[in-house]
Write a protein that holds these residues in place. Sequence first.
Motif, PDB file in Angstrom:
ATOM      1  N   GLN A 280      13.109  -5.338  -4.859  1.00  0.00           N
ATOM      2  CA  GLN A 280      12.506  -4.793  -6.064  1.00  0.00           C
ATOM      3  C   GLN A 280      10.986  -4.815  -5.999  1.00  0.00           C
ATOM      4  O   GLN A 280      10.325  -3.999  -6.634  1.00  0.00           O
ATOM      5  CB  GLN A 280      12.977  -5.586  -7.285  1.00  0.00           C
ATOM      6  N   ASP A 281      10.455  -5.723  -5.221  1.00  0.00           N
ATOM      7  CA  ASP A 281       8.998  -5.842  -5.086  1.00  0.00           C
ATOM      8  C   ASP A 281       8.470  -5.174  -3.808  1.00  0.00           C
ATOM      9  O   ASP A 281       7.322  -5.394  -3.436  1.00  0.00           O
ATOM     10  CB  ASP A 281       8.580  -7.314  -5.094  1.00  0.00           C
ATOM     11  N   SER A 286       7.396  -6.704  -9.848  1.00  0.00           N
ATOM     12  CA  SER A 286       8.351  -7.016 -10.912  1.00  0.00           C
ATOM     13  C   SER A 286       7.736  -7.868 -12.009  1.00  0.00           C
ATOM     14  O   SER A 286       8.289  -7.936 -13.135  1.00  0.00           O
ATOM     15  CB  SER A 286       9.587  -7.727 -10.341  1.00  0.00           C
ATOM     16  N   HIS A 287       6.609  -8.512 -11.754  1.00  0.00           N
ATOM     17  CA  HIS A 287       5.947  -9.356 -12.749  1.00  0.00           C
ATOM     18  C   HIS A 287       4.907  -8.576 -13.555  1.00  0.00           C
ATOM     19  O   HIS A 287       4.326  -9.135 -14.481  1.00  0.00           O
ATOM     20  CB  HIS A 287       5.268 -10.547 -12.065  1.00  0.00           C
ATOM     21  N   ILE A 289       4.869  -4.860 -15.283  1.00  0.00           N
ATOM     22  CA  ILE A 289       5.560  -3.601 -15.532  1.00  0.00           C
ATOM     23  C   ILE A 289       4.580  -2.437 -15.713  1.00  0.00           C
ATOM     24  O   ILE A 289       4.996  -1.269 -15.718  1.00  0.00           O
ATOM     25  CB  ILE A 289       6.466  -3.726 -16.777  1.00  0.00           C
ATOM     26  N   GLN A 313      15.121   0.427  -9.871  1.00  0.00           N
ATOM     27  CA  GLN A 313      14.019  -0.416 -10.325  1.00  0.00           C
ATOM     28  C   GLN A 313      12.938  -0.599  -9.252  1.00  0.00           C
ATOM     29  O   GLN A 313      11.824  -0.999  -9.568  1.00  0.00           O
ATOM     30  CB  GLN A 313      14.552  -1.801 -10.737  1.00  0.00           C
TER      31      GLN A 313
END
Length: 327
Positions: A280-281, A286-287, A289, A313
């Motif tokens: 996802q990263d 992800s921290h 948005i 995502q």
Amino acid sequence: MMLHASVLAVAVLLGSCWAAPPIDSDPAAYDLENYDVDSDTWDVNSYGETYDYDDLNEEIEVETVAPPPPAVTQPPAVTVPPEAHTEKVTLPPQTTKPQVPPTLDFLGPGLFGPDTGLGMPTCLLCVCLSGSVYCDDSDLTEIPPLPKETTHFYARFNKFTEVKGKDFLNLNQLKRIDLTGNQITTLGEDAFRSLPQLQDLLLVNNKIQVLPELPATMKHIDLRNNRLTSATMHREAFKEMKDLQFLYLSDNQLDYIPGPLPDSLRVLHLQNNNIQSLNQDTFCNSHDITYIRKALEDIRLDGNPVDVNRYAQAYVCLPRLPVGTPH
């Protein structure tokens, strides 16, 4: 007796008559002063011949006069053919060390660059032009020693099997290396790390299995069609490359996308590898948005076993979705 004497007297008288000169009406003709004949020069052997003393005097006068100087004639002009003409130029004495023309600075210590292992200078074996050295398709088996001022080195389609750590030593101005189409299997750990200005590294169509550490100055890396695996690459290999824009890793054996990727990246080609999943990263944060990766517009993941539809995502921060194969 008397008769004999009379006859003799008559003969003498007649002889004197015959020898007398003819009678002339001018009495001066008989004047002795008119006779110019010099008895001292009278040649009795030439009796009966007539001499012209005036002609003799003229000849004497001509001979006694100095002959005029010969006329001076100019020698014919000599035409020298242009190709046979050699002009001699006298140079002033050198008072200072002559300066090397700027266009020859890249040739290094010698006029034709350093000598190679083949017994000839690099710039006779290859082509050196304004900081660039072209050795394409020259049947080379080793990297030739390059002039210190080299900025671009092209040695495509040769027979290299290895790049040693010392091959690019002290080439502090080298910006681009292109070794496309060789048979390279091994890259020395220090082969590129010490190059402070290296920006472009092209190693397409080789047999490279391990990628050594690269300098943080990289902008363009092309390693298509090699034998790279994720295990043989440095962790976070591209993280510190703040100017990296083009990364081509297609047709290798990678299991995952090497990350993190710098924000400067514009193109990422990973098709035809063995990538099965995405983090996802990998592209986004992800921290955060609100994070948007604006530069990365071209991602190729086709030809991998990963299902791009399962990782929505992972793309929310991208201006364009990656190209891949849905399953």
